[in-house]
Scaffold this motif. Structure first.
Motif, mmCIF file in Angstrom:
data_model
loop_
_atom_site.group_PDB
_atom_site.id
_atom_site.type_symbol
_atom_site.label_atom_id
_atom_site.label_comp_id
_atom_site.label_asym_id
_atom_site.label_seq_id
_atom_site.Cartn_x
_atom_site.Cartn_y
_atom_site.Cartn_z
ATOM 1 N N ARG A 134 35.286 -12.570 -26.689
ATOM 2 C CA ARG A 134 33.725 -12.269 -26.293
ATOM 3 C C ARG A 134 32.807 -13.182 -26.935
ATOM 4 O O ARG A 134 32.015 -14.074 -26.266
ATOM 5 N N ASP A 135 32.959 -13.094 -28.226
ATOM 6 C CA ASP A 135 32.159 -13.793 -29.152
ATOM 7 C C ASP A 135 32.288 -15.150 -29.186
ATOM 8 O O ASP A 135 31.222 -16.084 -29.304
ATOM 9 N N GLY A 136 33.467 -15.729 -28.927
ATOM 10 C CA GLY A 136 33.821 -17.128 -28.657
ATOM 11 C C GLY A 136 33.035 -17.756 -27.473
ATOM 12 O O GLY A 136 32.464 -18.680 -27.778
ATOM 13 N N VAL A 137 33.234 -16.978 -26.333
ATOM 14 C CA VAL A 137 32.699 -17.539 -25.109
ATOM 15 C C VAL A 137 31.016 -17.449 -25.308
ATOM 16 O O VAL A 137 30.482 -18.514 -24.988
ATOM 17 N N LEU A 138 30.634 -16.447 -25.964
ATOM 18 C CA LEU A 138 29.180 -16.533 -26.235
ATOM 19 C C LEU A 138 28.450 -17.649 -27.081
ATOM 20 O O LEU A 138 27.401 -18.222 -26.755
ATOM 21 N N ARG A 139 29.446 -18.025 -28.001
ATOM 22 C CA ARG A 139 28.996 -19.060 -28.946
ATOM 23 C C ARG A 139 29.119 -20.370 -28.045
ATOM 24 O O ARG A 139 28.210 -21.306 -28.329
ATOM 25 N N LEU A 140 29.979 -20.597 -27.372
ATOM 26 C CA LEU A 140 30.237 -21.931 -26.800
ATOM 27 C C LEU A 140 29.289 -21.954 -25.657
ATOM 28 O O LEU A 140 28.789 -23.078 -25.468
ATOM 29 N N LEU A 141 28.663 -20.829 -25.031
ATOM 30 C CA LEU A 141 27.627 -20.879 -24.248
ATOM 31 C C LEU A 141 26.322 -20.786 -24.695
ATOM 32 O O LEU A 141 25.281 -21.305 -24.078
ATOM 33 N N GLY A 142 26.286 -20.299 -25.988
ATOM 34 C CA GLY A 142 24.952 -20.369 -26.503
ATOM 35 C C GLY A 142 24.003 -19.214 -26.008
ATOM 36 O O GLY A 142 22.867 -19.721 -25.653
ATOM 37 N N CYS A 143 24.490 -18.292 -25.565
ATOM 38 C CA CYS A 143 23.725 -17.174 -24.865
ATOM 39 C C CYS A 143 23.815 -15.751 -25.383
ATOM 40 O O CYS A 143 24.807 -15.643 -25.989
ATOM 41 N N HIS A 145 24.831 -11.617 -24.798
ATOM 42 C CA HIS A 145 25.953 -10.875 -24.210
ATOM 43 C C HIS A 145 25.011 -10.085 -23.131
ATOM 44 O O HIS A 145 24.900 -8.894 -23.183
ATOM 45 N N ASP A 146 24.924 -10.902 -22.082
ATOM 46 C CA ASP A 146 24.256 -10.287 -20.715
ATOM 47 C C ASP A 146 24.617 -11.120 -19.786
ATOM 48 O O ASP A 146 24.845 -12.407 -19.797
ATOM 49 N N LYS A 147 25.139 -10.397 -18.394
ATOM 50 C CA LYS A 147 25.653 -11.298 -17.352
ATOM 51 C C LYS A 147 24.777 -12.411 -16.972
ATOM 52 O O LYS A 147 25.052 -13.449 -16.512
ATOM 53 N N ALA A 148 23.469 -12.007 -16.774
ATOM 54 C CA ALA A 148 22.523 -13.184 -16.238
ATOM 55 C C ALA A 148 22.355 -14.259 -17.133
ATOM 56 O O ALA A 148 22.170 -15.381 -16.679
ATOM 57 N N ALA A 149 22.527 -14.025 -18.531
ATOM 58 C CA ALA A 149 22.378 -14.998 -19.371
ATOM 59 C C ALA A 149 23.533 -15.995 -19.206
ATOM 60 O O ALA A 149 23.684 -17.359 -19.501
ATOM 61 N N VAL A 150 24.787 -15.367 -19.126
ATOM 62 C CA VAL A 150 26.100 -15.993 -19.052
ATOM 63 C C VAL A 150 26.142 -16.937 -17.718
ATOM 64 O O VAL A 150 26.283 -18.183 -17.680
ATOM 65 N N GLN A 151 25.691 -16.126 -16.879
ATOM 66 C CA GLN A 151 25.532 -16.866 -15.364
ATOM 67 C C GLN A 151 24.811 -18.162 -15.480
ATOM 68 O O GLN A 151 24.912 -19.414 -15.086
ATOM 69 N N ALA A 152 23.590 -18.062 -16.132
ATOM 70 C CA ALA A 152 22.570 -19.140 -16.398
ATOM 71 C C ALA A 152 23.360 -20.462 -17.027
ATOM 72 O O ALA A 152 22.928 -21.442 -16.932
#
Length: 484
Positions: A134-143, A145-152
């Protein structure tokens, strides 16, 4: 998108008995056993255009028949094995029906796990149930921990580019492909023609028959009584294999470590029948303890990232040298050959990457990825791992040798495709827990009273069951039970 099956894959699904027979023959086991197998039911049993019921019944039946073959080898007596398809597919969804003290089990999925449309209009699936993934994906996306932020954030990526970047970072992400796209992929080409389970002799050792059962002191002998299994697995497929071996009487010792993440409901559901201990293989003393356990083991099952245990000195060849006659069982996501042989993955991701989510969506007339109605690749792999382990034990008794059994989720997917399609399958109603109440039982555990699915295979002389309750990780000491 039209609601139809592509012509090339719209053939009628294969007969479960012939599917089970093909698995049996592929493992080199005695053909006479097939006369003691009784299969009932037919697809569809769940809403799917794939023969998921046949896959459940055949893989589970193969494992149960292998237990019966070991019983015959040890006692001279065959017993009847019966598997009903409805019960088998219910056991393939055991984690869905788990209840703790009459209430829901702990949550399985992280809140950002799932499918997202990328900027190129294609889809990706994220698996973020482990904190480091989870934390690696969020670092890669720079967003956040929220579905809307991940989608954006994913709106700025192309699906396959994100898949590749995430995989290079050791994360678990899959871009959705059609069957045609997957079939052109180099990994699919590398797997083409491989069976769902392979047995390979990897070392020399004299024949090692299991002890004759009357010599054992237990009043309740079962096919795997006295067999010792080291279980280095997590999530579903590998733990289901260990749970299955335990259901037939094996002493299964799950080995984990305090620093490794786990998923609570899966620990509870797949811990039935096992003891579990904690060993940190980076610690010299714990590593010595493992080698002591290994010398007394008959089977070792591992499902960690490809090469992970080999780096710690317990890969298949090293383990077989340390313990000649060992049956070493390996699970991987995408197979042991090809450019993705080192790639991490889970059932939901392999379904997405290899075409199943696209094919189900196409059959349903939908655009978004449509998953299979169960973690079919995981559960089928679990029973095939157990089947392969018992087949190797059977052959070890007469041929000798050390054995390596391999199963991958992608090869199981290739096998599931080969079973044909069920044109009206998606019209089958979904099953709720009340619909399968007759297949459930209540058992005590270290977590409370559990409502669980009974084992679907019925053996006429040695009913499958779990003699030990699920317990929290780290409950037991790292040593074997007396053999009898």
């Amino acid at each position: 998108m039209t609601a139809s099956l592509d012509t090339a894959s719209a053939s009628a699904s294969a007969a479960p008995a012939s599917v089970a027979a093909a698995l049996w023959q592929g493992a080199g086991l005695p053909a006479e056993a097939l006369g003691h197998l009784d299969l009932t039911g037919a697809d569809p049993v769940l809403p799917s255009s794939f023969a998921v019921g046949t896959a459940a019944q055949a893989s589970l039946a193969a494992s149960a028949l292998a237990a019966a073959a070991l019983w015959q080898q040890r006692t001279g007596r065959w017993q009847q094995v019966a598997v009903d398809m409805r019960h088998a597919i219910t056991e393939f969804r055991s984690e869905r029906y788990l209840r703790v003290d009459g209430g829901p089990a702990p949550e399985l999925w992280d809140r950002i796990a799932g499918v997202y449309r990328c900027g190129d209009g294609c889809w990706v699936r994220l698996h973020t149930n482990f904190p480091h993934h989870r934390d690696g994906v969020l670092r890669l996306l720079g967003c956040a921990h929220d579905k809307a932020a991940v989608q954006a954030a994913l709106g700025k990526w192309e699906a396959e580019a994100f898949e590749a970047t995430a995989s290079d970072a050791g994360l678990v992400v899959a871009a959705m492909r059609s069957f045609d796209e997957w079939d052109r992929h180099p990994q699919a080409e590398a797997l083409r023609g491989l069976p769902p389970v392979t047995l390979e002799r990897i070392g020399e050792a004299p024949p090692q028959p299991l002890p004759a059962l009357p010599a054992l002191s237990s009043a309740e002998s079962r096919p795997l009584s006295g067999v010792r299994v080291l279980d280095f697995t997590r999530i579903i497929a590998g733990p289901v294999a260990g749970r299955t071996l335990a259901a037939h009487g094996a002493d299964v010792l799950l080995v984990t470590a305090a620093h490794l993440p786990s998923i609570a409901p899966l620990v509870i559901d797949t811990g039935r029948g096992k003891r579990n201990c904690e060993l940190d293989l980076r610690d010299p003393d714990d590593k010595r303890t493992l080698h002591k356990l290994l010398h007394g083991a008959d089977v070792m099952i591992q499902g960690y990232r490809p090469g992970g245990l080999a780096e710690l000195g317990v890969g298949p060849e090293a383990a077989a040298r340390a313990r000649p006659g060992l049956v070493y069982v390996s699970l991987s996501a995408y197979g042991h050959v090809g450019p993705w042989s080192g790639k991490r993955g889970f059932d939901s991701l392999v379904q997405t990457a290899t075409g199943f989510n696209h094919a189900e969506a196409h059959a349903a007339g939908e655009d978004a990825p449509h998953p299979l109605p169960a973690q079919v690749l995981d559960h089928a792999a679990g029973y095939l791992l157990a089947f392969g382990a018992m087949a190797a034990l059977h052959r070890r008794a007469t041929e000798g040798g050390s054995w390596h059994v391999r199963v991958s989720l992608a090869q199981v997917g290739q096998w599931l495709r080969s079973l044909g399609r069920v044109p009206a399958g998606l019209q089958e109603p979904e099953q709720k827990i009340d619909d399968v109440a007759d297949l459930l039982e209540v058992l005590p555990s270290g977590f409370g009273m559990l409502t669980v699915v009974r084992h679907a295979a019925r053996l006429s002389e040695t009913p499958a069951h779990w003699a030990l309750p699920s317990e929290p990780l780290g409950t037991h000491v790292p040593e074997w039970m007396p053999r009898g």
